[in-house]
Design a protein around this motif. Sequence first.
Motif: not given
Length: 349
Positions: A260-285
């Motif tokens: 749902v993030v807009r192009p050029g937008g920001v995702i800010s995470r403060v939920g304690v992540p229960q995972y180590e690996n997450a998508p950061v590639g072309f389709a996601s970020l």
Amino acid sequence: MRATVMFGAGDVRVENVPDPVIQQPTDAVVRIVRACVCGSDLHPYHSMAESSTGRRMGHELIAVVEETGADVTTVRPGDFVVVPFVYSDNTCVFCREGFQTSCQHGGFYGNGRVGGLQAERALIPQADGTLVVVPDVDPDAASDSLLASLLTLSDVYLTGYHAAHLARVQPGQTVTVVGDGAVGLSAVLAARTLGAERIILMGRHTDRTDLGVEFGATDVVAERGAEGIARVMDLTDGLGSHVVIEAVGHMPAYEQSYGVVRPGGVISRVGVPQYENAPVGFASLFGKNITLTGGVAPVRAYLEQAIPLVLDGTIEPGRVFDRIMPLADTPAAYAAMDSREALKVMLTA
């Protein structure tokens, strides 16, 4: 004294433990005024391996100072204080840069010589750097509502604020908050105070989202996954949200965020992540030039500016507490939050 100890998943007890004593000249011992159960406490409540010795629990506290070490100068016995959920010297290079959660001489409660804060008394290392005095308030005469709001400054409200602050929420922006727990609702309130024009709260528990609306949410999206993403995109005319605050810590919440993030937008995470690996590639970020930020909130950095806002009634973040229970009933408090019968439980001595 009594303290909360977790011995394994679902096994929380209030046990008699030794009273804390000054061990270092920079220590203080404090007496509970109010403590609480955090949503992050539910992670070990679900998954902790069985332990014969147990783990002392709790990291949110407002308290009265009872005793100080010889080198402590900024607080004294009788002071009413907010106890940040991480202790720090507030002088090392990382503290000076505003990241007291990475203090070179700091740490977390419930580890080593330091017990948890769901207890009648607690040992606070680095007392000068950690404890912040609440001026002109008698905790024995203050209302539950005021004490509740001050308690949120030890973690939950300022964690929500940290998410909005790192995302650089600006007046006129659209902010989407993923998660209707206490941190998510706190993030709604923080985004409103920073001037967000539209705040979309993604949550499906009506009693919580109703409070979110009172805190400043303009829209509520109950759908999850692809349906939730489609609904937010529809609300934003297909553009997405300038800022997304992820306040859950599970992968589906992260996936909703980059959906749902807009192009050029920001995702800010403060939920304690229960995972180590997450998508950061072309389709996601990468493809949309998305900034990913967030982390453990250095609430100590924000306390001096936040305490006056609570005292003068500008903000009332303590409304996230919907139940008050005695410390002796802490196991029931965990169960109530785990079953979603309670949003957040405040504990009294």
